[in-house]
Every structure is written in C-alpha cells, then in structure tokens.
Design a protein around this motif. Structure first.
Motif, PDB file in Angstrom:
ATOM      1  N   LYS A 106       8.088   3.315  -1.644  1.00 57.56           N
ATOM      2  CA  LYS A 106       9.272   4.544  -1.311  1.00 57.56           C
ATOM      3  C   LYS A 106       9.262   5.854  -2.154  1.00 57.56           C
ATOM      4  CE  LYS A 106      11.423   0.989   2.400  1.00 57.56           C
ATOM      5  NZ  LYS A 106      10.900  -0.111   1.853  1.00 57.56           N
ATOM      6  N   GLU A 107       9.360   5.738  -3.373  1.00 54.15           N
ATOM      7  CA  GLU A 107      10.011   6.147  -3.680  1.00 54.15           C
ATOM      8  C   GLU A 107       9.546   7.244  -3.648  1.00 54.15           C
ATOM      9  OE1 GLU A 107       9.150   3.410  -4.754  1.00 54.15           O
ATOM     10  OE2 GLU A 107      10.709   2.812  -6.060  1.00 54.15           O
ATOM     11  N   ARG A 108       7.977   7.896  -3.917  1.00 56.27           N
ATOM     12  CA  ARG A 108       7.163   9.286  -3.271  1.00 56.27           C
ATOM     13  C   ARG A 108       7.451   9.582  -2.044  1.00 56.27           C
ATOM     14  NH1 ARG A 108       6.839   9.947  -9.542  1.00 56.27           N
ATOM     15  NH2 ARG A 108       5.979   8.138 -10.044  1.00 56.27           N
ATOM     16  N   ASN A 109       7.894   8.992  -1.255  1.00 58.36           N
ATOM     17  CA  ASN A 109       8.277   9.830  -0.579  1.00 58.36           C
ATOM     18  C   ASN A 109       6.690  10.135   1.122  1.00 58.36           C
ATOM     19  OD1 ASN A 109      10.854  10.204   1.113  1.00 58.36           O
ATOM     20  ND2 ASN A 109      11.427  11.781  -0.995  1.00 58.36           N
ATOM     21  N   TYR A 110       6.128   9.201   0.291  1.00 59.98           N
ATOM     22  CA  TYR A 110       4.467   9.478   1.390  1.00 59.98           C
ATOM     23  C   TYR A 110       4.907  10.464   2.421  1.00 59.98           C
ATOM     24  CZ  TYR A 110       1.767   7.915  -2.871  1.00 59.98           C
ATOM     25  OH  TYR A 110       1.062   7.763  -3.422  1.00 59.98           O
ATOM     26  N   GLY A 111       4.134  10.375   3.496  1.00 54.46           N
ATOM     27  CA  GLY A 111       3.752  10.828   4.532  1.00 54.46           C
ATOM     28  C   GLY A 111       3.914   9.514   5.478  1.00 54.46           C
ATOM     29  N   ARG A 112       4.815   9.296   7.021  1.00 53.18           N
ATOM     30  CA  ARG A 112       4.796   8.657   7.594  1.00 53.18           C
ATOM     31  C   ARG A 112       3.711   7.738   7.831  1.00 53.18           C
ATOM     32  NH1 ARG A 112       7.590   8.855  12.087  1.00 53.18           N
ATOM     33  NH2 ARG A 112       7.736  10.333  12.146  1.00 53.18           N
ATOM     34  N   HIS A 113       2.678   8.001   8.337  1.00 55.06           N
ATOM     35  CA  HIS A 113       2.045   7.898   9.476  1.00 55.06           C
ATOM     36  C   HIS A 113       0.796   6.876   8.173  1.00 55.06           C
ATOM     37  CE1 HIS A 113       3.833   8.798  12.134  1.00 55.06           C
ATOM     38  NE2 HIS A 113       3.211   8.095  13.210  1.00 55.06           N
ATOM     39  N   VAL A 114       0.611   8.082   6.657  1.00 59.09           N
ATOM     40  CA  VAL A 114      -0.664   7.973   6.231  1.00 59.09           C
ATOM     41  C   VAL A 114      -0.401   6.859   6.153  1.00 59.09           C
ATOM     42  CG1 VAL A 114       0.541   8.939   3.651  1.00 59.09           C
ATOM     43  CG2 VAL A 114      -2.071   9.640   4.440  1.00 59.09           C
ATOM     44  N   ALA A 115       0.832   6.093   5.463  1.00 58.54           N
ATOM     45  CA  ALA A 115       0.823   4.420   4.987  1.00 58.54           C
ATOM     46  C   ALA A 115      -0.308   3.096   5.747  1.00 58.54           C
ATOM     47  CB  ALA A 115       2.805   3.978   5.370  1.00 58.54           C
ATOM     48  N   LYS A 116      -0.009   3.412   6.962  1.00 60.22           N
ATOM     49  CA  LYS A 116      -1.579   3.079   7.624  1.00 60.22           C
ATOM     50  C   LYS A 116      -2.691   2.445   7.156  1.00 60.22           C
ATOM     51  CE  LYS A 116       0.538   3.354  11.948  1.00 60.22           C
ATOM     52  NZ  LYS A 116       0.257   4.687  12.658  1.00 60.22           N
ATOM     53  N   VAL A 117      -3.185   3.858   6.656  1.00 60.40           N
ATOM     54  CA  VAL A 117      -4.394   4.386   5.788  1.00 60.40           C
ATOM     55  C   VAL A 117      -4.691   3.390   4.724  1.00 60.40           C
ATOM     56  CG1 VAL A 117      -6.112   6.352   5.169  1.00 60.40           C
ATOM     57  CG2 VAL A 117      -4.712   6.464   6.566  1.00 60.40           C
ATOM     58  N   PHE A 118      -3.925   3.096   4.203  1.00 67.35           N
ATOM     59  CA  PHE A 118      -3.651   2.605   2.897  1.00 67.35           C
ATOM     60  C   PHE A 118      -2.988   1.381   2.587  1.00 67.35           C
ATOM     61  CE2 PHE A 118      -1.476   6.778   1.361  1.00 67.35           C
ATOM     62  CZ  PHE A 118      -2.480   6.826   0.611  1.00 67.35           C
ATOM     63  N   SER A 119      -2.934   0.199   4.378  1.00 65.97           N
ATOM     64  CA  SER A 119      -2.672  -0.902   4.899  1.00 65.97           C
ATOM     65  C   SER A 119      -3.731  -1.505   4.495  1.00 65.97           C
ATOM     66  CB  SER A 119      -1.815  -1.052   5.690  1.00 65.97           C
ATOM     67  OG  SER A 119      -0.127  -0.552   5.096  1.00 65.97           O
ATOM     68  N   LYS A 120      -4.742   0.077   5.365  1.00 67.08           N
ATOM     69  CA  LYS A 120      -6.569  -0.478   6.083  1.00 67.08           C
ATOM     70  C   LYS A 120      -6.928  -0.954   5.272  1.00 67.08           C
ATOM     71  CE  LYS A 120      -5.970   0.646  10.853  1.00 67.08           C
ATOM     72  NZ  LYS A 120      -6.676   1.291  12.350  1.00 67.08           N
ATOM     73  N   LEU A 121      -6.877   0.224   3.694  1.00 64.74           N
ATOM     74  CA  LEU A 121      -8.132   0.158   2.723  1.00 64.74           C
ATOM     75  C   LEU A 121      -8.009  -1.494   1.706  1.00 64.74           C
ATOM     76  CD1 LEU A 121      -8.021   4.272   2.056  1.00 64.74           C
ATOM     77  CD2 LEU A 121     -10.078   2.807   2.718  1.00 64.74           C
ATOM     78  N   LYS A 122      -6.354  -1.264   1.765  1.00 65.71           N
ATOM     79  CA  LYS A 122      -6.180  -2.475   1.209  1.00 65.71           C
ATOM     80  C   LYS A 122      -6.848  -3.894   1.607  1.00 65.71           C
ATOM     81  CE  LYS A 122      -2.244  -4.329  -1.382  1.00 65.71           C
ATOM     82  NZ  LYS A 122      -1.064  -4.571  -1.382  1.00 65.71           N
ATOM     83  N   GLU A 123      -6.864  -3.500   2.927  1.00 67.73           N
ATOM     84  CA  GLU A 123      -7.309  -4.708   3.407  1.00 67.73           C
ATOM     85  C   GLU A 123      -8.900  -5.837   3.121  1.00 67.73           C
ATOM     86  OE1 GLU A 123      -6.339  -4.747   7.433  1.00 67.73           O
ATOM     87  OE2 GLU A 123      -4.414  -4.701   6.868  1.00 67.73           O
ATOM     88  N   ASN A 124      -9.371  -4.574   3.465  1.00 75.22           N
ATOM     89  CA  ASN A 124     -11.202  -4.300   2.922  1.00 75.22           C
ATOM     90  C   ASN A 124     -11.145  -4.240   0.919  1.00 75.22           C
ATOM     91  OD1 ASN A 124     -12.440  -4.860   5.303  1.00 75.22           O
ATOM     92  ND2 ASN A 124     -12.461  -2.603   6.232  1.00 75.22           N
ATOM     93  N   SER A 125     -10.197  -4.677   0.570  1.00 70.21           N
ATOM     94  CA  SER A 125     -10.749  -3.785  -0.677  1.00 70.21           C
ATOM     95  C   SER A 125     -11.063  -2.511  -1.415  1.00 70.21           C
ATOM     96  CB  SER A 125     -11.068  -4.710  -1.390  1.00 70.21           C
ATOM     97  OG  SER A 125     -10.243  -6.065  -0.859  1.00 70.21           O
ATOM     98  N   CYS A 126     -10.925  -1.335  -0.476  1.00 73.52           N
ATOM     99  CA  CYS A 126     -11.615  -0.180  -0.548  1.00 73.52           C
ATOM    100  C   CYS A 126     -13.218  -0.573  -1.156  1.00 73.52           C
ATOM    101  CB  CYS A 126     -10.329   0.679  -1.432  1.00 73.52           C
ATOM    102  SG  CYS A 126      -9.172   1.301  -2.091  1.00 73.52           S
ATOM    103  N   ARG A 127     -13.553  -1.385  -0.106  1.00 73.70           N
ATOM    104  CA  ARG A 127     -15.184  -1.632   0.249  1.00 73.70           C
ATOM    105  C   ARG A 127     -14.999  -1.447   1.110  1.00 73.70           C
ATOM    106  NH1 ARG A 127     -14.791  -7.003  -1.930  1.00 73.70           N
ATOM    107  NH2 ARG A 127     -14.699  -6.942  -4.136  1.00 73.70           N
ATOM    108  N   GLY A 128     -17.363  -1.066   1.654  1.00 67.57           N
ATOM    109  CA  GLY A 128     -17.418  -0.329   2.802  1.00 67.57           C
ATOM    110  C   GLY A 128     -17.007   1.102   2.640  1.00 67.57           C
ATOM    111  N   ASP A 129     -16.992   1.180   4.385  1.00 66.99           N
ATOM    112  CA  ASP A 129     -16.403   2.253   4.752  1.00 66.99           C
ATOM    113  C   ASP A 129     -15.206   2.451   4.806  1.00 66.99           C
ATOM    114  OD1 ASP A 129     -16.540   4.733   6.425  1.00 66.99           O
ATOM    115  OD2 ASP A 129     -17.387   4.380   7.974  1.00 66.99           O
ATOM    116  N   VAL A 130     -14.454   3.617   3.614  1.00 68.74           N
ATOM    117  CA  VAL A 130     -13.749   4.268   3.342  1.00 68.74           C
ATOM    118  C   VAL A 130     -13.240   5.649   4.104  1.00 68.74           C
ATOM    119  CG1 VAL A 130     -13.191   3.266   0.574  1.00 68.74           C
ATOM    120  CG2 VAL A 130     -14.235   5.162   1.178  1.00 68.74           C
TER     121      VAL A 130
END
Ligand code: R7I
Ligand code: MG
Ligand code: MG
Length: 359
Positions: A106-130
């Motif tokens: 929250k504090e760093r004010n990221y773009g509203r939609h880009v959070a979804k990208v990070f959630s998906k990356l986290k689910e895959n532990s940033c492995r595979g097709d990033v």
C-alpha cells in the motif's frame, strides 16, 4: 546557461539520471493523489520547506525522511538485479519486483492492476514463464500503464552508447509487467530520451531535439504496432514548445495528458524537460536551475506527479548532471545513497563493455 555548465563528466550524468529520477519521484509523491493542476507556489512551498528543514537540522528531518514510491522501488529492483547478476535474468527481476511489492503493497502506491501480476508470480514462486502473468492483464491485451517506462533508467545507463542492446532489454524488462505495445513503446521512448539528453551538448533548439528523438524512435523501436499514438503525442509536444511562455498548464494537460498511461506520461516528461531549458518559459520558476525547474514544473502540472516528475528528472539528470540536484534534497530523499551506488556500478559496467567493444 553558460556552455561550460554542460561540459560534464559522463559519471556525473549517470549519477544525475539515478538521483534525478529519485528526486522527481520523492517530490512528486507528495501530490500524486491530487488530481488537479496545482499552483506553482504550492509545489515551490513544499520544495522550500523540505530544504529548510534539512538546512536547519529540524527534528524528524533525518536523512531519507521524504519517501519514494513504486517508481523507485522498481527502478532499484531492476538496477540491483542487473548489477548483481551482471546480466538480465528475468526470473530474478520478477522475484525482486514481487518481494518488494509484498513488503509494502500500500505505502508505495503501485498501479492498481499490476498487483495481479505480482500475485500470480508469487503463486508460482517466480519460476517458469515469468512473462505470462503480464500477458494476461486486461483480458490478454496487456497493460499500457506507465509502469515499465518509469523504471527504465537503469537500462538506459547500462547500455549507454549501444542502442540496439538497450532496446532489446527495454522491451524484455517491460514484458514482465506491461506487454501492450503502448506500454512497451513508452519505455522505449523514455530510454531514448535519456540517452539523447546524456549525449547532448548544449541544446539550443528544443524542437529539433524533439524531432530528432521522434525520428530515431520511429526508425529504431522494435515494437511497430500502435506507434502513431506516440507520433501524435510527440507532435503535440512540438506544437506546445513553439508557444514558449504562452503555453498554459491547462493546454498541456488537454494536449498531452500527464496521467497514469504511458502515452500520457512519457511525452509530457520530455516536454517538461525541454520547455524548462529556457529560464523564463515559466516565469514563476525562473530563479531555479534547469533541473529544479523541470521537476517543479512536472510536479505542478501533472496528474501523475510522482511518475512524470521521476521521468522528467531522469532526463534532466542526464543533461545537467548530479550537481544540479540541491544537496538538501539529496539528503532528504530516501534511498539517495543507494541511487548513487547503483549509478556508479552501472557506470563501471557500461565503461567495461565500451572498452571491450573497442578492443
Ligand atoms: O503501469 P503501472 O505499473 O502503474 C504505474 C502508476 C504510476 O503512476 C505509479 O506511480 C503508480 O501509482 O501507478 O500499473 P498498471 O496497473 O498496469 O497500470 C496503471 C493504470 O493504467 C491501471 O490501473 C489502469 O487504470 C490503466 N490501464 C489501462 N486501462 C484500461 N485498459 C493500463 N492498461 C490499461 C488497459 O489496457
Ligand atoms: Mg509512484
Ligand atoms: Mg505515479
């Protein structure tokens, strides 16, 4: 401005890019959520208050008390990954982006939609097709927000003097979060603007600088779809530059945007830098040096003030060098030491690859 002021070392320009981007982000962050054009006096007052606090050693004005936002988080993550690995490792960059995001979503004010990208990356532990999560944004068309352009400065530094390698990396790193051609081309144009400012002596004609930049962009960008939108944006920049001191903030916003999309942020950043070259184009800012004029101007007029000021600050830093950033603000900005260290490392890496190219 005296010509000798621009006889800068390349190192000063590298440091200027890194700290100029940080200065713009930190100053603009104060006004990011204010969705209107601000009177210059309001931004000047904030700028001077911070300077005074540092100069007087006011309690709570410790080093780094003005905080940066996502623009700098991602710039640092990208720069750290490139300097540590000594090459581009997409999974490592994705991991750093994701970890930093989840450390303070929250504090760093990221773009509203880009959070979804990070959630998906986290689910895959940033492995595979990033690159996959970014390609799925906005129903598969990808984001055309300004997020991949705002963090692109380390790529411009690493590959200074090697435009082909620069643009290959600009495109690749963009695709970690922004796969839409408009999002990527925003980053291409921003990187080219930094490089052009870095390699310029005194700029006598802002419009010629702009036209040359546009011609180079059209010729060399690897992403040929949807280029007209940037051609139009840059034509609008040139139209406004011609008006000199008569151009109003309202015209800038209505012609260029100054918002959260790449097309609304990169051409305005270039405009604020170029229009601030002349001391008197914005009379209220005429007592400040070119770097400070650029960042105050971008912050006052832009809706997405942290990001447009960050981009404009990077371009201005490439042109005016690091000494143009007031020392009080260098002290005030969170992460100044880190920005300086990363610039120095990128300078060394770039120097080595230029030497290797020659030998
Ligand atoms: O581009 P991005 O990282 O955001 C960066 C901005 C900067 O101002 C930062 O300081 C931060 O505050 O945010 O993040 P995205 O979420 O990918 O894009 C930003 C916004 O652009 C989205 O929230 C959308 O409003 C808009 N946007 C789009 N809207 C419709 N269709 C981006 N792409 C689209 C699209 O395809
Ligand atoms: Mg931000
Ligand atoms: Mg922003």
């Amino acid at each position: 401005m005296a010509t000798q002021e621009l006889e800068l070392s390349l190192l000063s320009r590298f440091q200027g890019v890194s700290l100029g981007a940080l200065f713009g982000d930190c100053l603009g962050a104060k006004f990011e959520t204010n969705w209107s054009v601000l009177p210059y006096e309001k931004v000047i007052s904030y700028y001077e208050t911070i300077k005074d606090k540092v100069a007087m050693g006011t309690p709570k004005a410790d080093s780094g008390f003005v905080h940066y936002t996502d623009d700098t988080c991602m710039t640092f993550d990208l720069a750290k990954s490139l300097t540590k690995n000594r090459k581009y490792k997409p999974q490592d960059v994705a991991k750093r982006f994701t970890e930093t995001f989840f450390a303070s979503p929250k504090e760093r004010n990221y773009g509203r939609h880009v959070a979804k990208v990070f959630s998906k990356l986290k689910e895959n532990s940033c492995r595979g097709d990033v690159y996959k999560p970014a390609s799925e944004q906005f129903g598969g068309s990808g984001s055309y927000g300004n997020g991949s352009a705002m963090r692109v400065s380390p790529v411009a530094l690493l590959h200074h003097d090697n435009i082909i390698e620069m643009l290959t990396l600009v495109v690749a790193q963009s695709k970690l979060t922004h796969t839409n051609p408009r999002g990527i081309n925003g980053a291409v144009l921003q990187a080219l603007a930094i490089e052009k400012a870095m390699t310029s002596g005194k700029i006598d004609n802002a419009k010629i600088f702009c036209q040359e930049l546009l011609d180079q962009f059209k010729e060399i960008t690897p992403i040929k779809e949807d280029m007209e939108i940037f051609e139009n944006g840059m034509s609008n920049v040139m139209e406004l530059l011609e008006k000199e001191s008569e151009v109003t903030p309202r015209e800038i916003v209505s012609k260029l945007g100054t918002g959260v999309l790449a097309i609304q942020a990169v051409p305005p950043a270039i405009f604020f830098f170029l229009h601030s070259l002349k001391t008197n184009n914005v009379p209220t800012l005429s007592t400040y040096n070119g770097m400070v004029r650029t960042v105050l101007y971008a912050t006052s007029v832009s809706h997405d003030s942290d990001t447009v000021a960050c981009m404009a600050g990077a371009i201005a830093g490439a042109y005016y060098g690091v000494d143009s950033i007031p020392s009080e603000w260098v002290t005030a900005c969170e992460g100044s030491d880190k920005a300086m260290k990363l610039a120095n490392k990128l300078y060394k890496m770039n120097e080595n690859s230029r030497k290797n190219k020659k030998s």
